[in-house]
Design a protein around this motif. Structure first.
Motif, short mmCIF file in Angstrom:
data_model
loop_
_atom_site.label_atom_id
_atom_site.label_comp_id
_atom_site.label_asym_id
_atom_site.label_seq_id
_atom_site.Cartn_x
_atom_site.Cartn_y
_atom_site.Cartn_z
N UNK B 80 -2.50 -6.16 -5.48
CA UNK B 80 -2.83 -4.77 -5.22
C UNK B 80 -3.90 -4.68 -4.14
N UNK B 81 -4.11 -3.55 -3.47
CA UNK B 81 -3.38 -2.31 -3.68
C UNK B 81 -2.01 -2.32 -3.02
N UNK B 83 1.23 0.16 -1.70
CA UNK B 83 1.32 1.50 -1.13
C UNK B 83 2.59 2.19 -1.63
N UNK B 85 3.75 5.19 -1.67
CA UNK B 85 4.43 6.10 -0.75
C UNK B 85 5.31 5.35 0.24
N UNK B 89 9.36 5.39 0.48
CA UNK B 89 10.02 5.79 1.73
C UNK B 89 11.04 4.75 2.16
N UNK B 180 -6.85 -1.46 7.19
CA UNK B 180 -5.59 -1.54 6.45
C UNK B 180 -4.85 -2.77 6.94
N UNK B 181 -4.52 -3.65 6.02
CA UNK B 181 -3.82 -4.87 6.42
C UNK B 181 -2.38 -4.55 6.78
N UNK B 185 0.62 -3.07 4.48
CA UNK B 185 1.04 -1.68 4.67
C UNK B 185 2.45 -1.59 5.24
#
Lengths: 262, 303
Positions: B80-81, B83, B85, B89, B180-181, B185
């Motif tokens: 984690x984290x 994503x 969303x 998608x 943000x990696x 992501x």
């Protein structure tokens, strides 16, 4: 270096080298940026300005040398620590580099939502406030980046760079590709934003008007080395032939362009 | 390479890029051979060997880079984290929007399979086996492979183009500066979506494929509908479907991996992105065919 009388520089580069194949792009960069200072790095295209910024951010790993941010060596950081360090940074990219799959406000709020896990509603409010700070109205927030002009994209990029109130902001050719009036608007915004945040700023540019407006201090990069640094006011009498040629934009001088007659 | 140059007395790498001892061990160099007074044939041989070695080193480098990329991306799939969303998608993109193309492929595959096996099997009076042949071929082989190839064309290309464009417009660098990696992501959601959506697509493809065979069998070849369905179920074993779904999961992973990898490492402008897209589709397709053989071997080889 650890002399307590001298304030710890925010960013310090020592002997940074980077080469791509046989091409040496950075050839031993030594540079210090003080806290709250606005440094402008000038230099021609392909002299390693962007590579230097990317090395500081850790997007590229330098081959040799040391890069300290707040006195901490960053070249050997692990991924997690690097992510933490990057919270200190904001960057305005040359082409704005907005995420085209996201709306304008989502772009501005990206660091807040993904990096700091802020609730979306709250992040949206901040994003709209930041858009206001760069002179964009709230209805721009719902558009997609592709619907904006170049100048507006730059402003959104600036809003994104300052959204999570970084300590250090990098500007990669902020005025390239803009008309002179919009360029001046962006310059004003940069000066304003940096002052409001009390941030340390490093700008790379070859636009002298922009450099004069933004800079406290100017450094010139040539053939992968810093060949001159000085106060912004001294730039017209630097006593360095390279700087002189660049500042006045002369084709004749010690810097030879690789052009061949047809 | 200039082969007439006098040999340098240094040992190890002799390439002119290496200035110092440290530099020599650090820099990458594929031109390790600078022969001189050898006769022409030997020179040509050395040239050939050098070229072979160079190609081999480049191959090893690419393999290593791909392995590191895969390892890093996989580790981000489970740490984690995540994503949600982005994952959602991608799942919609891969799963939902691929339905029409995969469904059509499966339908016509099932239909043509019934037609082909009828004309072939009637030569030795084995027409009764058609239903079984259709269901086994579709679930074991054609469902996963054809769905995989279609999705590779549709999704692999789109992923490579999207991530490649993000690379050349510095959007990937921008992700990093926003803490943000990019692997987490961009890559991890696509891998997760590919891994989970392809099996679902293949379940649909299996059903539609068998249905295509049924349509041709009943309405064109005059089989009895009930006995066709009976024959379909009669010899079908769970392992037939399961092996197909395992294949699908691996194909989905490979498609997403190739799309992301080639997109992520694209350079230059539009041309670089175009090359990345082509490479993504070609390499995904070839990997699908190779892995299809390997997995079939694991599941069904009796020797």
């Amino acid at each position: 270096m650890t002399d307590p009388k001298i304030a710890l520089p925010k960013i310090a580069l020592k002997g940074v080298r980077k080469q791509f194949g046989p091409k040496k792009v950075l050839n031993g960069i030594d540079l210090e940026v003080g806290k709250g200072e606005s440094l402008v790095v000038i230099g021609g295209s392909g002299t390693g300005k962007s590579v230097m910024l990317k090395c500081i951010l850790g997007l590229l790993a330098p081959d040799a040398g040391s890069i300290m941010v707040d006195g901490v060596e960053t070249t050997k950081l692990r991924t997690r620590e690097r992510e933490k360090l990057l919270h200190k940074f904001g960057m305005l990219f040359q082409g704005a580099a907005l995420f085209d799959s996201l709306k304008v406000w989502e772009n501005v709020a990206f660091g807040l939502i993904q990096g700091e896990h802020m609730p979306r509603a709250q992040a949206k409010e901040i994003a709209i406030a930041k858009l206001g700070a760069v002179g964009l109205s709230p209805d721009v927030a719902e558009l997609s980046p592709a619907e904006l002009s170049g100048g507006m994209q730059k402003r959104v990029g600036l809003a994104r760079a300052i959204a999570d109130e970084p300590e250090i902001i990098f500007f990669d050719e902020p005025t390239t590709g803009l008309d002179p009036i919009m360029a001046d608007v962006i310059n004003e915004l940069i000066v304003q934003c940096v002052k409001d945040l009390g941030a340390t700023a490093v700008t790379i540019t070859h636009d002298m008007a922009s450099a004069r407006k933004i800079a406290d201090r100017v450094a010139m990069i040539y053939e992968g080395r810093i060949i001159w640094t000085g106060h912004a006011g001294d730039i017209d009498h630097s006593g360095n032939a390279h700087v002189d040629q660049f500042v006045h934009g002369r084709a004749e001088g010690p810097i030879k362009m690789q052009v061949r007659a047809l | 390479m200039d082969r007439t140059r006098a040999p340098t007395p240094r040992r190890g790498c002799r390439c002119t890029n290496a200035k110092s001892k440290d530099d020599r061990s650090a820099h990458r160099c594929y031109d390790r051979i600078a022969p001189t007074n050898l006769n022409k044939d030997a020179g040509r041989l050395m040239g050939f060997l050098a070229a072979t070695g160079r190609a081999f080193l480049i191959f090893l480098e690419a393999t290593g880079r791909l392995a590191l990329f895969t390892g890093s991306a996989l580790s981000h799939c489970v740490r984690p984290p995540l994503y949600p969303r982005q994952i959602l998608r991608q799942m919609i993109d891969i799963g939902y929007y691929s339905l029409p193309v995969v469904g059509l492929t499966a339908l016509f595959t099932g239909m043509v399979l019934a037609l082909q096996s009828y004309s072939g099997f009637s030569r030795f009076q084995a027409e009764g086996a058609i239903a079984t042949v259709v269901v086994l071929s579709v679930t074991r082989e054609l469902g996963p492979v054809l769905a995989g190839l279609m999705v590779a064309g549709r999704i692999g290309a789109a992923m490579a183009a999207e991530i490649g464009t993000m690379r050349v417009t510095e959007q990937i660098d921008a992700l990093s500066t926003l803490s943000t990696n990019p692997h987490k992501y961009l890559v991890a959601p696509r891998l997760i979506a590919g891994l989970t959506m392809l099996p679902l697509l293949v379940i649909v493809a299996d059903v539609i494929g068998v249905f295509g065979g049924f349509l041709v069998g009943v309405y064109r070849l005059d089989f009895n509908a009930a006995s066709y369905i009976n024959r379909t179920w009669e010899f079908l074993q769970p392992v037939d479907v399961i092996s197909g779904l395992v294949k699908a999961a691996i194909f989905g992973f490979l498609i997403a991996l190739m799309g992301c990898y080639h997109g992520y490492h694209s350079k230059g402008g539009a041309q670089g992105v175009g090359a990345a897209t082509t490479n993504a589709v070609v390499s995904a397709s070839i990997l699908i065919l190779v892995w299809n053989y390997l997995i079939t071997g694991i599941f069904f080889s009796t020797k």
